[in-house]
Scaffold this active site. Sequence first.
Site, PDB file in Angstrom:
ATOM      1  N   ARG A   1       2.379   1.826   2.580  1.00 19.39           N
ATOM      2  CA  ARG A   1       3.589   2.372   2.008  1.00 19.39           C
ATOM      3  C   ARG A   1       3.297   3.383   0.890  1.00 19.39           C
ATOM      4  NH1 ARG A   1       7.560  -1.469   2.717  1.00 19.39           N
ATOM      5  NH2 ARG A   1       5.728  -2.787   2.922  1.00 19.39           N
ATOM      6  N   THR A   2       2.565   2.942  -0.120  1.00 15.90           N
ATOM      7  CA  THR A   2       2.379   3.787  -1.294  1.00 15.90           C
ATOM      8  C   THR A   2       1.535   5.020  -0.970  1.00 15.90           C
ATOM      9  OG1 THR A   2       2.465   1.782  -2.604  1.00 15.90           O
ATOM     10  CG2 THR A   2       1.710   3.749  -3.723  1.00 15.90           C
TER      11      THR A   2
ATOM     12  N   HIS B   1       2.472  -0.699 -11.904  1.00 13.10           N
ATOM     13  CA  HIS B   1       2.752   0.124 -10.737  1.00 13.10           C
ATOM     14  C   HIS B   1       3.988   0.961 -11.091  1.00 13.10           C
ATOM     15  CE1 HIS B   1       2.987   1.652  -6.829  1.00 13.10           C
ATOM     16  NE2 HIS B   1       3.086   0.563  -6.103  1.00 13.10           N
TER      17      HIS B   1
ATOM     18  N   LYS C   1     -20.941   2.456  -0.126  1.00  8.16           N
ATOM     19  CA  LYS C   1     -22.390   2.507  -0.327  1.00  8.16           C
ATOM     20  C   LYS C   1     -22.776   2.114  -1.745  1.00  8.16           C
ATOM     21  CE  LYS C   1     -22.543   6.342   2.921  1.00  8.16           C
ATOM     22  NZ  LYS C   1     -22.570   7.806   2.974  1.00  8.16           N
TER      23      LYS C   1
ATOM     24  N   ARG D   1      -5.220   3.834  -6.746  1.00  8.59           N
ATOM     25  CA  ARG D   1      -4.916   2.408  -6.615  1.00  8.59           C
ATOM     26  C   ARG D   1      -6.233   1.658  -6.662  1.00  8.59           C
ATOM     27  NH1 ARG D   1      -0.988  -0.827  -2.871  1.00  8.59           N
ATOM     28  NH2 ARG D   1       0.350   0.108  -4.435  1.00  8.59           N
TER      29      ARG D   1
END
Lengths: 313, 208
Positions: A54-55, A132, A82, A104
């Site tokens: 969604r975001t 958020h 890595k 995020r």
Amino acid sequence: MRHLLSAGDLSRDEAILVLDTAKELAQVSGRSVKKYPTLRGRTVVNLFYEDSTRTRTSFELAAKRLSADVINFSAKGSSVSKGESLKDTALTLQAMGADGVVIRHSASGAAHRLAGWVDGAVLNAGDGTHEHPTQALLDVFTMRERLGHLEGLRVAIVGDILHSRVARSNVLLLHTLGAEVTLVAPPTLLPVSVHTWPCAVSYELDEVLPKSDVVMMLRVQAERMKDAFFPTAREYSRRYGLDRERFARMQRDAIVMHPGPMVRGMEISAEVADSPRSTVTEQVTNGLSVRMAVLYLLLGGSESGIGNQEGQA
Amino acid sequence: MCAQKRAKSDVGEGSPARADLDRTRAVLEGPEIGRALTRIAHEVLERTKGGEGVTLLGIPTRGVPLARRLAERIERVEDRSVPWGSLDITMYRDDLRLAPARALGRTDIPAEGIDDRVVVLVDDVLFSGRTVRAALDALNDLGRPRAVQLATLVDRGHRQLPIRADYVGKNLPTSLRESVTVLLDEFDSRDAVLVGPAKARPAPEEEH
């Protein structure tokens, strides 16, 4: 360059500016060309260390509708797998000349750290259990669209407050805008410091429900839970789930919100989720407009119209 | 709040402070503005063969009430209602990066849309022509008008782009050291066009 790291950084005027801008930009989806030329030649990097559909897609589409160039960067399939550190990744992005970085991360405070390392604007798209801010902005935008005002609005936020960045951002933003927030959760799912938050707290959903204009249900974030926070899912659902009977006891014009993803049958019943008073899909639509507004205000001018100054070189 | 701030800078100075009012002179007063708009309304009707397919779009802030007034006058003369609305050009400006991000004005396109219509853009002051350039780009993203025309209350010259108005309330030769301010009843509780000394500004980028 300024950043959007916390919903608490926004003053009342700045928050209203974002909401008003989002309202104007919402018109774009009804036009023949669903695009503005405003961020032409600017680069936005989506840096996603945690899974998100969604975001990420919402930020990507928002940036594209403003004609920015978008680079998607997810932890899987990049140098991160890595063993590259956040700082080295940040310096790489810096060297590529990113004007804005949407991040995020599963660690609280990651966006804040990043802001000290890059010159571009940093947008927090969720950091751990911390904040958020664009979710809070889109929730508030949805409330204002549905109910017409924010001042004095009674909002109940129900569920896993402890692991929820959505709850914290919403409490801060709603407080700034004059709404009254009540958090409802079992004691085990409330943060220890909750008494310092500008809101009320209750353990009883049935007491709060009839007195609320907005009921925001949160998902129980099982992936962040290392201990047992409640006996069984069934018991949680009985006491804190929004089912048909509880829904019937709500005020007639009260709305039900959910930031998604929903777990039907756990915190919300399918019937309630699909009712016309549920704003779940509207929240997704509004998220696009709000993120366009934030990107425009942060990247559109010589200096941003909102956000804080942290990390300025 | 912020939209007003922007609008004020659009007309060069905004509502002048009291001290500045002493040095400004009114070149048009209420009745003259009224007569100019009535004449423009007639000219629009003439040029468009009775206003067939005309849509008036005002550019915020002060172009919008002007568009509404023109629509009222056309209706009075020809007994034909003309759709009018507003077209914000902020997202299309060429000087966005010279200033902090600006608040947006309202865009309100009438239900008829603009496809195959004769769109008359309405603004208060025509100056560099950059606002009109932005408005043409904005229209391009909204649809395909049959024709686009431009009406302005004041043309103060100093164009920086190849743009001219089809309907002009008053041609006002000015110096770059002067500012032109349009006051409208809807915002300023008075109708007037004022000319005064320009305030110290980084560049005359702002005006129309």
